[in-house]
Design an enzyme around this catalytic site. Structure first.
Site, PDB file in Angstrom:
ATOM      1  NE  ARG A  30      -2.667  -0.536   3.377  1.00 52.46           N
ATOM      2  CZ  ARG A  30      -3.091   0.040   4.492  1.00 52.46           C
ATOM      3  NH1 ARG A  30      -3.979   1.001   4.448  1.00 52.46           N
ATOM      4  NH2 ARG A  30      -2.635  -0.345   5.658  1.00 52.46           N
ATOM      5  CG  ASP A  53      -5.442   0.133  -0.376  1.00 51.14           C
ATOM      6  OD1 ASP A  53      -6.040  -0.756   0.256  1.00 51.14           O
ATOM      7  OD2 ASP A  53      -5.231   1.277   0.073  1.00 51.14           O
ATOM      8  CB  SER A 130      -8.567 -16.783  10.257  1.00 50.39           C
ATOM      9  OG  SER A 130      -8.446 -16.752  11.662  1.00 50.39           O
ATOM     10  CD  GLU A 132     -10.015 -15.301  16.309  1.00 49.01           C
ATOM     11  OE1 GLU A 132     -10.899 -14.505  16.615  1.00 49.01           O
ATOM     12  OE2 GLU A 132      -9.475 -16.061  17.120  1.00 49.01           O
ATOM     13  CE1 TYR A 154      -8.166 -11.066  10.758  1.00 45.89           C
ATOM     14  CE2 TYR A 154      -8.961 -12.953  12.003  1.00 45.89           C
ATOM     15  CZ  TYR A 154      -8.087 -12.412  11.090  1.00 45.89           C
ATOM     16  OH  TYR A 154      -7.134 -13.212  10.501  1.00 45.89           O
ATOM     17  CG  ASN A 183      -3.843 -18.535  17.023  1.00 45.32           C
ATOM     18  OD1 ASN A 183      -4.913 -19.081  16.764  1.00 45.32           O
ATOM     19  ND2 ASN A 183      -3.767 -17.408  17.692  1.00 45.32           N
ATOM     20  CB  THR A 195       3.232 -15.977  20.627  1.00 46.47           C
ATOM     21  OG1 THR A 195       3.022 -15.229  19.432  1.00 46.47           O
ATOM     22  CG2 THR A 195       2.258 -17.133  20.720  1.00 46.47           C
ATOM     23  CD  GLU A 286     -10.576 -14.547  24.301  1.00 45.21           C
ATOM     24  OE1 GLU A 286     -10.490 -14.476  23.052  1.00 45.21           O
ATOM     25  OE2 GLU A 286      -9.685 -14.153  25.084  1.00 45.21           O
TER      26      GLU A 286
HETATM   27  O1  F7E Z   1      -4.509 -13.666  20.954  1.00 43.22           O
HETATM   28  C1  F7E Z   1      -5.370 -13.834  24.573  1.00 43.22           C
HETATM   29  C2  F7E Z   1      -6.402 -13.264  23.628  1.00 43.22           C
HETATM   30  O2  F7E Z   1      -3.879 -11.671  19.602  1.00 43.22           O
HETATM   31  C3  F7E Z   1      -4.524 -15.004  21.350  1.00 43.22           C
HETATM   32  C4  F7E Z   1      -4.267 -13.586  14.497  1.00 43.22           C
HETATM   33  O3  F7E Z   1      -3.166 -13.952  13.718  1.00 43.22           O
HETATM   34  O4  F7E Z   1      -4.651 -15.867  15.107  1.00 43.22           O
HETATM   35  C5  F7E Z   1      -4.454 -14.566  15.638  1.00 43.22           C
HETATM   36  O5  F7E Z   1      -5.577 -14.153  16.400  1.00 43.22           O
HETATM   37  C6  F7E Z   1      -5.277 -15.161  22.662  1.00 43.22           C
HETATM   38  C7  F7E Z   1      -6.637 -14.449  22.702  1.00 43.22           C
HETATM   39  O6  F7E Z   1      -4.199 -13.929  18.458  1.00 43.22           O
HETATM   40  C8  F7E Z   1      -3.377 -11.037  25.749  1.00 43.22           C
HETATM   41  O7  F7E Z   1      -7.564 -12.846  24.350  1.00 43.22           O
HETATM   42  C9  F7E Z   1      -4.424 -12.705  26.627  1.00 43.22           C
HETATM   43  O8  F7E Z   1      -7.601 -15.301  23.264  1.00 43.22           O
HETATM   44  O9  F7E Z   1      -2.221 -13.551  19.814  1.00 43.22           O
HETATM   45  P1  F7E Z   1      -3.620 -13.133  19.706  1.00 43.22           P
HETATM   46  P2  F7E Z   1      -5.695 -14.289  17.973  1.00 43.22           P
HETATM   47  O10 F7E Z   1      -6.675 -13.294  18.424  1.00 43.22           O
HETATM   48  O11 F7E Z   1      -5.955 -15.705  18.337  1.00 43.22           O
HETATM   49  C10 F7E Z   1      -5.764 -16.015  14.222  1.00 43.22           C
HETATM   50  C11 F7E Z   1      -5.736 -17.414  13.678  1.00 43.22           C
HETATM   51  C12 F7E Z   1      -5.864 -14.957  13.203  1.00 43.22           C
HETATM   52  O12 F7E Z   1      -6.356 -15.182  12.106  1.00 43.22           O
HETATM   53  C13 F7E Z   1      -5.520 -13.569  13.613  1.00 43.22           C
HETATM   54  O13 F7E Z   1      -5.255 -12.721  12.514  1.00 43.22           O
HETATM   55  O14 F7E Z   1      -4.501 -14.577  23.704  1.00 43.22           O
HETATM   56  N1  F7E Z   1      -4.585 -12.802  25.285  1.00 43.22           N
HETATM   57  N2  F7E Z   1      -3.688 -11.630  26.926  1.00 43.22           N
HETATM   58  C14 F7E Z   1      -3.946 -11.789  24.702  1.00 43.22           C
HETATM   59  N3  F7E Z   1      -3.786 -11.455  23.404  1.00 43.22           N
HETATM   60  C15 F7E Z   1      -3.062 -10.354  23.116  1.00 43.22           C
HETATM   61  N4  F7E Z   1      -2.899 -10.022  21.821  1.00 43.22           N
HETATM   62  N5  F7E Z   1      -2.491  -9.585  24.110  1.00 43.22           N
HETATM   63  C16 F7E Z   1      -2.616  -9.883  25.433  1.00 43.22           C
HETATM   64  O15 F7E Z   1      -2.091  -9.167  26.299  1.00 43.22           O
END
Ligand code: F7E
Length: 340
Positions: A30, A53, A130, A132, A154, A183, A195, A286
């Site tokens: 972009r 884009d 995904s 998700e 998302y 993930n 992570t 969640e």
């Molecule tokens: O969260 C929990 C949060 O942001 C994982 C993206 O690549 O994978 C990814 O989505 C879990 C969630 O990834 C924190 O609540 C706790 O339950 O690393 P994440 P995501 O949301 O699973 C999928 C497959 C995709 O497609 C997406 O694009 O961890 N969690 N505490 C937290 N998460 C974040 N980010 N930060 C925290 O402090």
């Protein structure tokens, strides 16, 4: 080959794999290329960047026309889930309707219509679907037949894209497939994802550069694998005889608490001394637990992940220890800022 989202984690790994196999790689970027993670490997100079884009139909048609690709990988998205509540329209436009726009670009440039079937010049199309989309899961583990119940804008946008790909396959006979990827992480993961947030914090605290880690839901469970393994699967999906969607994941589920425990133990620390719960990091809805059933990919693609969860966490913490020790001035400062 044409890749959207080439500056993201998966784009970098995929481009490296395709270049190593001798393909010419074009990346859609972009405006001006922006890479927010200073730890990210610079894009290889052999990659030809085209401006485009996912919000702009004509720019995508122009990119496909210029690249004349054999394969198109749509990895571009607004991928950080929490942002999709704050910018739900943008999320829908980029992550959802963006899939329709790039499919249309491929269809129009290849001259495919309802009555003109795809010829040899019609590129094969890969969509980054995904886990998700499964959201509030109906069954565990999840496979290609599991019903979707997305929990974020998302996830809803990804479901739209997923069904568009299916529709273009069924309407026009295009070779268009979706990889439903669980993930997948690496040292190139953006610092906002859990992570990387954990690996950075464990390394920073170990080195005395930081003193606490604020986290949201410690009970959330994910099926975490290594991104390098997953891009291999993307390429294999487009090499099949007929177009079909595939789930890619490890089949092993861990909680955020287990992730933190492992990362801190790797540097000889007890996470309980440093982790604080921050209600501001909880999500409006969640996804509690995800676990992949990749048996179709294992059988038909011969795909399996090579890196275990334990190896992945160690790889990420070690990379952040190196980053924060070697480059305190620039990259490290930008990374540490994300923890504050
Ligand atoms: O969260 C929990 C949060 O942001 C994982 C993206 O690549 O994978 C990814 O989505 C879990 C969630 O990834 C924190 O609540 C706790 O339950 O690393 P994440 P995501 O949301 O699973 C999928 C497959 C995709 O497609 C997406 O694009 O961890 N969690 N505490 C937290 N998460 C974040 N980010 N930060 C925290 O402090």
């Amino acid at each position: 080959m044409l890749i959207t989202g080439i500056t993201g984690q998966d784009g970098v790994y995929l481009a490296e794999q395709l270049l190593s196999e001798g393909y010419q790689v074009f990346g859609v970027v972009r405006g001006q290329r922006s890479v927010c993670d200073p730890n990210r490997r610079p894009l290889r100079p052999e990659i030809k960047l085209l401006s485009g884009d996912l919000l702009d139909q004509s720019s995508l048609i122009a990119a496909v026309e210029t690249a004349q690709p054999d394969e198109v990988y749509n990895l571009g998205a607004l991928s950080f889930v929490p942002v999709s509540w704050r910018q739900s329209n943008t999320a829908a436009q980029i992550t959802g309707v963006g899939v329709l726009r790039i499919l249309e670009a491929v269809r129009v440039v290849a001259g495919v219509t309802a009555s003109v079937t795809p010829g040899a010049n019609c590129p094969r199309f890969y969509q980054a679907s995904s886990s998700e989309m499964f959201g509030k899961v109906r069954r565990t583990p999840q496979n290609e037949q599991t019903v979707f119940h997305p929990r974020s804008p998302y996830g809803v946008a990804k479901v739209f894209g997923h069904y568009m790909v299916q529709n273009y396959r069924e309407s026009y006979g295009m070779f268009a497939v979706s990889g439903i990827l669980f993930n997948h992480e690496s040292p190139l993961r953006g610092p906002q994802f859990v992570t990387r947030r954990v690996s950075l914090a464990a390394a920073a605290i170990k080195l005395g550069l930081h003193d606490e880690l604020r986290l949201g839901n410690l009970d959330a469970q994910r099926d975490w694998g290594f991104a390098g393994d997953y891009v291999r699967g993307m390429v294999q999906m487009l090499a099949q005889d007929r177009p079909e969607d595939f789930v890619l994941g490890t089949g092993v589920t861990n909680s955020v608490r287990e992730l933190v425990d492992l990362a801190f133990r790797h540097v000889g620390l007890d996470w309980r001394d440093y982790v604080r719960a921050d209600p501001g990091l909880l999500r409006p809805a969640e996804v509690d637990s995800l676990c992949a059933d990749s048996s179709r990919a294992r059988q038909k693609l011969g795909w399996k992940p090579e890196v275990s969860f334990e190896e992945l966490v160690a790889m990420m913490v070690d990379a952040d220890l190196r980053l924060l020790s070697d480059d305190r001035e620039m990259a490290a400062e930008a990374m540490l800022a994300t923890l504050r």
